[in-house]
Design a protein around this motif. Structure first.
Motif, PDB file in Angstrom:
ATOM      1  N   ILE A 191      45.782  34.901  39.768  1.00 43.28           N
ATOM      2  CA  ILE A 191      44.976  36.028  39.273  1.00 43.28           C
ATOM      3  C   ILE A 191      43.813  35.472  38.457  1.00 43.28           C
ATOM      4  O   ILE A 191      44.007  34.592  37.597  1.00 43.28           O
ATOM      5  N   VAL A 192      42.618  36.002  38.700  1.00 45.68           N
ATOM      6  CA  VAL A 192      41.407  35.515  38.021  1.00 45.68           C
ATOM      7  C   VAL A 192      40.554  36.702  37.596  1.00 45.68           C
ATOM      8  O   VAL A 192      40.421  37.693  38.337  1.00 45.68           O
ATOM      9  N   PHE A 228      50.552  43.349  46.552  1.00 45.73           N
ATOM     10  CA  PHE A 228      49.205  42.854  46.842  1.00 45.73           C
ATOM     11  C   PHE A 228      48.404  43.853  47.677  1.00 45.73           C
ATOM     12  O   PHE A 228      47.218  44.079  47.417  1.00 45.73           O
ATOM     13  N   ASP A 229      49.018  44.471  48.673  1.00 49.60           N
ATOM     14  CA  ASP A 229      48.284  45.386  49.557  1.00 49.60           C
ATOM     15  C   ASP A 229      47.982  46.725  48.906  1.00 49.60           C
ATOM     16  O   ASP A 229      47.201  47.511  49.453  1.00 49.60           O
ATOM     17  N   HIS A 257      27.672  49.114  22.782  1.00 52.86           N
ATOM     18  CA  HIS A 257      27.591  47.837  22.079  1.00 52.86           C
ATOM     19  C   HIS A 257      28.519  46.780  22.675  1.00 52.86           C
ATOM     20  O   HIS A 257      28.368  45.589  22.394  1.00 52.86           O
ATOM     21  N   LEU A 258      29.509  47.211  23.477  1.00 57.13           N
ATOM     22  CA  LEU A 258      30.465  46.283  24.080  1.00 57.13           C
ATOM     23  C   LEU A 258      30.289  46.224  25.599  1.00 57.13           C
ATOM     24  O   LEU A 258      31.201  45.817  26.316  1.00 57.13           O
ATOM     25  N   ALA A 259      29.139  46.592  26.097  1.00 58.84           N
ATOM     26  CA  ALA A 259      28.920  46.680  27.542  1.00 58.84           C
ATOM     27  C   ALA A 259      29.109  45.325  28.223  1.00 58.84           C
ATOM     28  O   ALA A 259      28.638  44.295  27.726  1.00 58.84           O
ATOM     29  N   THR A 260      29.765  45.341  29.368  1.00 60.35           N
ATOM     30  CA  THR A 260      30.034  44.111  30.103  1.00 60.35           C
ATOM     31  C   THR A 260      30.201  44.411  31.580  1.00 60.35           C
ATOM     32  O   THR A 260      30.486  45.555  31.971  1.00 60.35           O
ATOM     33  N   VAL A 261      30.009  43.398  32.412  1.00 64.78           N
ATOM     34  CA  VAL A 261      30.324  43.488  33.836  1.00 64.78           C
ATOM     35  C   VAL A 261      31.551  42.626  34.088  1.00 64.78           C
ATOM     36  O   VAL A 261      31.914  41.789  33.254  1.00 64.78           O
ATOM     37  N   LEU A 262      32.191  42.812  35.237  1.00 65.59           N
ATOM     38  CA  LEU A 262      33.471  42.151  35.475  1.00 65.59           C
ATOM     39  C   LEU A 262      33.689  41.937  36.964  1.00 65.59           C
ATOM     40  O   LEU A 262      33.363  42.798  37.782  1.00 65.59           O
ATOM     41  N   ILE A 263      34.248  40.789  37.320  1.00 66.00           N
ATOM     42  CA  ILE A 263      34.690  40.523  38.678  1.00 66.00           C
ATOM     43  C   ILE A 263      36.097  39.945  38.607  1.00 66.00           C
ATOM     44  O   ILE A 263      36.409  39.143  37.707  1.00 66.00           O
ATOM     45  N   THR A 264      36.961  40.365  39.521  1.00 62.42           N
ATOM     46  CA  THR A 264      38.367  39.974  39.504  1.00 62.42           C
ATOM     47  C   THR A 264      38.796  39.541  40.900  1.00 62.42           C
ATOM     48  O   THR A 264      38.169  39.899  41.901  1.00 62.42           O
ATOM     49  N   ALA A 265      39.885  38.783  40.953  1.00 61.33           N
ATOM     50  CA  ALA A 265      40.410  38.344  42.245  1.00 61.33           C
ATOM     51  C   ALA A 265      41.906  38.079  42.142  1.00 61.33           C
ATOM     52  O   ALA A 265      42.399  37.650  41.088  1.00 61.33           O
ATOM     53  N   VAL A 266      42.603  38.347  43.236  1.00 60.47           N
ATOM     54  CA  VAL A 266      44.011  38.018  43.382  1.00 60.47           C
ATOM     55  C   VAL A 266      44.175  37.299  44.702  1.00 60.47           C
ATOM     56  O   VAL A 266      43.728  37.811  45.746  1.00 60.47           O
ATOM     57  N   LEU A 267      44.771  36.140  44.706  1.00 58.37           N
ATOM     58  CA  LEU A 267      44.968  35.359  45.923  1.00 58.37           C
ATOM     59  C   LEU A 267      46.452  35.318  46.263  1.00 58.37           C
ATOM     60  O   LEU A 267      47.284  34.940  45.416  1.00 58.37           O
ATOM     61  N   ALA A 268      46.768  35.725  47.484  1.00 59.44           N
ATOM     62  CA  ALA A 268      48.155  35.710  47.950  1.00 59.44           C
ATOM     63  C   ALA A 268      48.469  34.358  48.586  1.00 59.44           C
ATOM     64  O   ALA A 268      47.583  33.702  49.155  1.00 59.44           O
TER      65      ALA A 268
END
Length: 402
Positions: A191-192, A228-229, A257-268
């Motif tokens: 998980i990332v 996962f699916d 004031h806490l604005a952010t962007v995000l990218i996530t990943a899960v590898l099976a």
């Protein structure tokens, strides 16, 4: 005064001294050779002493006379009327002309440390890369973070380095990027999460830290409940937005004031052929890239792509947390054995997307296979013109059998 002294001690004065010396010597010998009835030895001593005194005076006179009056005049020029005579008798010549006094010039900027030792440098680099690292006024997260790990068949490297534009600002700003890495309870999934706080937000570093931490925690929960699916990007980003908003409330500031962007990943875990599936979800301009071991470049695979054809590339994002979680999107990526998936903030993604340089090619060659975390971190801290933003990368290599 110097000319009167020269006439007295000229060649004529020297001859008179020599004649006097000869006369005294002759008189002394006559005196010594003449017998005396009383005080004979004492008279001889006085006669010899007289020869010595006169001889010394004559020698000094000859030394003075060796310099001609004209030479003494040149060595010691006569003072002008109304001025004090010079104290020094001998002068070596006219004084050398002195340059006019000038204000000291400011010292040129010197790099505090070389940027080409251990850190890849492209082109002329960025001037700010060599500026001293300064500390923000408030207590914040570290300027550098790094990790390495193995989860099942996956090898992970992660690093986040504060950009030159933040660490040398006046006043200095905190690192606004954040990442988290984790695994499912059974270690079958890696998980990332990578977050990039908006520069316009006063506490975006706190927003990014909250978003990345919550993302890994909530993805682990989803894997345990729906698998996962069944991963749901809308539900995930909605809950992350709630956590960021709660942080803003606790700090007594607006959510912007806490604005952010995000990218996530899960590898099976890889299948029987060694191929691994990766789920990627994102909101904002952080991006996902894949690298085939036989390819020479990282390929864009997910995230909010910027219009590189535009005259001016905008850094404005369409979605952000915690305001617009409903704009989050997701997709699946396939990773062949030996292939890699990278999640990066735009501090790296923008450099990779610029095909005019060779930065993408360098990282494709450098990260074709896992490298030590120290070298990985040095790569993330690369030096390139106009690359001043924070930079964060998490790379996962699929070690499934070929």
């Amino acid at each position: 005064m110097s000319r009167d002294y020269g006439r007295r001690d000229g060649p004529m004065g020297g001859r008179w001294r020599a004649a006097l010396f000869v006369a005294v010597v002759i008189g002394a010998f006559v005196e010594i050779s003449t017998p005396h009835h009383r005080y004979g030895p004492l008279v001889d001593v006085f006669a010899l002493a007289a020869v010595g005194v006169v001889g010394a005076a004559a020698a000094l006179g000859f030394d003075s006379a060796a310099t001609s009056p004209g030479q003494r005049d040149r060595l010691a020029p006569e003072p002008k009327p109304g001025t004090a005579p010079t104290i020094c008798r001998y002068v070596t010549g006219p004084a050398a002309p002195q340059p006019p006094a000038q204000a000291p010039k400011p010292r040129p900027f010197l790099r505090e440390r070389p940027t080409d030792l251990g850190v890849p440098r492209f082109g002329d680099g960025a001037r700010a890369q060599g500026y001293p690292w300064l500390l923000p006024e408030r207590t914040v997260q570290n300027g550098i973070a790094a990790d390495e790990a193995t989860v099942g068949a996956f090898t992970l490297r992660a690093a986040s380095v504060i950009g030159p534009g933040h660490r040398c600002a006046q006043p200095a700003e905190p690192r606004q990027d954040s990442y988290r890495i984790g695994r499912s309870r059974d270690s079958r999934h890696a998980i990332v999460a990578v977050a990039d706080g908006l520069s316009s937000a006063a506490r975006s570093d706190a927003g990014a830290t909250t978003a990345s931490s919550q993302a890994v925690t909530l993805l682990r929960e989803q894997l345990g409940t729906v698998g996962f699916d069944g991963l749901d990007v809308k539900e995930l980003y909605g809950r992350i937005a709630d956590a960021v908003a709660a942080q803003a409330t606790g700090r007594g500031v607006d959510t912007s004031h806490l604005a952010t962007v995000l990218i996530t990943a899960v590898l099976a875990e890889p299948d029987a052929n060694g191929v691994a599936r990766a789920w990627v979800g994102w909101l904002g301009d952080s991006s996902a890239w894949t690298l085939d071991p036989r390819d020479a470049l990282w390929r864009f695979s997910g995230g909010e792509a910027k219009d590189r054809a535009a005259a001016v590339v905008s850094n404005e994002v369409a979605g952000r947390l915690p305001d617009t979680p409903q704009l989050a999107r997701d997709d699946y990526v396939m990773l062949a054995p030996g292939a890699a998936l990278a999640l990066v903030t735009d501090g790296i993604g923008d450099a990779w997307a610029d095909q005019a340089g060779n930065i993408n090619e360098y990282f494709a060659n450098s990260w074709r296979s896992p490298v030590p975390a120290t070298r990985f971190t040095a790569d993330v801290g690369f030096d390139a013109p106009q690359c001043l933003d924070d930079r964060t990368a998490v790379v996962i290599w699929n070690g499934g059998r070929a």
